[in-house]
Design an enzyme around this catalytic site. Structure first.
Site, short mmCIF file in Angstrom:
data_model
loop_
_atom_site.label_atom_id
_atom_site.label_comp_id
_atom_site.label_asym_id
_atom_site.label_seq_id
_atom_site.Cartn_x
_atom_site.Cartn_y
_atom_site.Cartn_z
CG MET A 190 -1.81 -1.27 1.21
SD MET A 190 -3.18 -1.20 2.39
CE MET A 190 -4.22 0.05 1.64
CB SER A 191 1.59 3.54 -2.68
OG SER A 191 0.33 3.82 -3.28
N GLY A 192 -0.46 4.52 -0.21
CA GLY A 192 -1.19 5.72 0.20
C GLY A 192 -2.09 6.24 -0.90
N GLY A 193 -1.94 5.67 -2.11
CA GLY A 193 -2.76 6.07 -3.24
C GLY A 193 -4.04 5.27 -3.35
CG ASP B 299 -4.39 3.19 -8.75
OD1 ASP B 299 -5.58 3.42 -9.00
OD2 ASP B 299 -3.44 3.74 -9.34
CB SER B 300 -2.20 0.26 -3.17
OG SER B 300 -2.10 1.52 -2.52
CB CYS C 119 11.37 0.41 -8.03
SG CYS C 119 10.64 0.48 -6.39
N GLY D 257 -1.34 -2.40 -6.57
CA GLY D 257 -2.33 -1.65 -7.33
C GLY D 257 -1.93 -1.41 -8.76
CB CYS E 83 10.16 4.74 -8.66
SG CYS E 83 9.57 3.32 -7.74
#
Length: 377
Positions: free
Chosen positions: A9-12, A14-15, A99, A123, A195
């Site tokens: 989870m990136s905070g965005g 999509d995830s 990455c 995501g 990235c």
């Protein structure tokens, strides 16, 4: 017990939606935030802290546990060092690909397995199918968001453990699901930039790690000095903006057409269709094949030489760890250091790093023949 899936989870959004969908399907979901960069941006804001606060809020809303894992040293060693070396050598790297290869589907995948997860979900806008015992990487259903280009380095091991829950959706539908579920980041802007490092002044950022060496800008066709550059690492083939040489010549825009690292010279030419911007083929190395091997020693397919480019028909000759790619029509601004990613319809076959360009078919044929002769010897 339900199958456990770790979601990166990136905070965005999509995830976040990827985690939500898997939770609704009854899986045992664990959200994990990867911290890969320690620095604050030029405004003194630590974007990693902001992102993790979004992850916490989303996981609380969905009702899943969450963790943070620090991969900053691995990111520096495996991705950022590569990033700097490529710029130092005058090439234009793609850290997002590395990455995925070294962090998300290597170090992070190992972490997920240590949490006794059966799969790692992200995501990404891409799809995975299993066909006749092989895992196939397919383009995302939304052509404007497809991210298979960045995932072409994944092989059978990684894809057997990977899951892309939103790969079959349009971005608009992902936003809609987030709104309906009341996710706190439903309207959060998509991240851009390097990235995990984020949006920042690229020249100022790069100059912290690589000393800039200003030099001459020379007109390719005449050899005339027409300006000064701030350092070759700041420029890429086909670049138009930021040259500082407008208002001279024919009035057509100027473009970067070549670099001379030995003499620190940047070559420019006028006109978006200048012949020097075009090549008929390229050589790519450090090949990755999604199915584990090349389709054949010689085959026809399509290729992308940069993200978001439309598929271009090509012929490929594979010779060991490199391949020669001849375009059906000349291509503009193909750039060493970027990736040539190969497709057959919706399927991503794999790809490699572009390391040499060919302006004539004869030059490509000569190198191809020499390589084959050396292989036979």
């Amino acid at each position: 017990m339900a199958e456990r899936i770790v979601v990166g989870m990136s905070g965005g959004v999509d995830s976040a939606v990827a985690a939500l969908l898997l939770k609704r399907q009854g899986y045992d979901i664990v959200g994990v935030f990867m911290k890969n960069w320690e620095e604050s941006d030029e405004n003194g804001v630590c974007t990693a802290d902001e992102d993790f606060s979004q992850v916490r809020a989303v996981c609380d809303r969905i009702g899943i546990p969450y963790y943070s894992v620090n991969f900053t040293q691995a990111y520096w060693d495996r991705v950022f060092t590569y990033f700097l070396e490529e710029y130092r050598s005058g090439r234009t790297p793609n850290p997002d690909v590395m990455c995925n290869k070294e962090i998300k589907f290597n170090a992070f995948l190992k972490f997920a397995l240590e949490l006794e997860a059966q799969k790692l979900a992200t995501g990404h806008y891409a799809r995975i199918e299993e066909r006749q015992g092989r895992f196939i990487l397919l383009k995302g259903a939304d052509p404007t968001k497809d991210q298979s280009y960045f995932l072409h380095v994944l092989g059978q091991r990684e894809l057997s453990r990977a899951c892309f829950p939103i790969g079959g959706m349009a971005k608009s539908r992902v936003r809609e699901i987030a709104r309906e579920a009341g996710l706190p980041n439903a309207e959060r802007k998509d991240s851009t930039g390097i990235c995990f490092i984020g949006e920042r002044n690229f020249r100022a950022f790069l100059s912290q790690y690589l000393p800039a060496l200003p030099g001459d800008i020379v007109e390719l066709d005449t050899g005339k000095l027409i300006g000064r550059h701030e350092g070759l690492m700041y420029y890429t083939l086909g670049q138009r903006k930021g040259l500082g040489i407008g208002g001279i010549g024919s009035g057509q825009p100027w473009f970067v057409v070549d670099k001379d690292l030995e003499h620190n010279v940047l070559y420019a030419a006028q006109g978006k269709d200048h012949p020097r911007l075009y090549t008929v083929g390229c050589q790519a190395s450090a090949l990755s094949w999604v199915r584990g091997e090349a389709p054949a020693e010689r085959f026809s397919c399509s290729a992308k030489f940069r993200y978001r480019q439309s598929d271009q028909p090509v012929t490929v000759w594979v010779q060991g760890s490199r391949c020669f790619i001849q375009y059906e029509t000349p291509q503009r601004a193909v750039t060493p250091g970027q990736f040539a990613v190969l497709y057959r319809g919706e399927e991503c076959l794999g790809g490699g790093v572009i390391d040499k360009l060919y302006r004539t078919a004869d030059a490509l044929e000569n190198d191809k023949s020499e390589c084959l002769s050396a292989k036979l010897d």
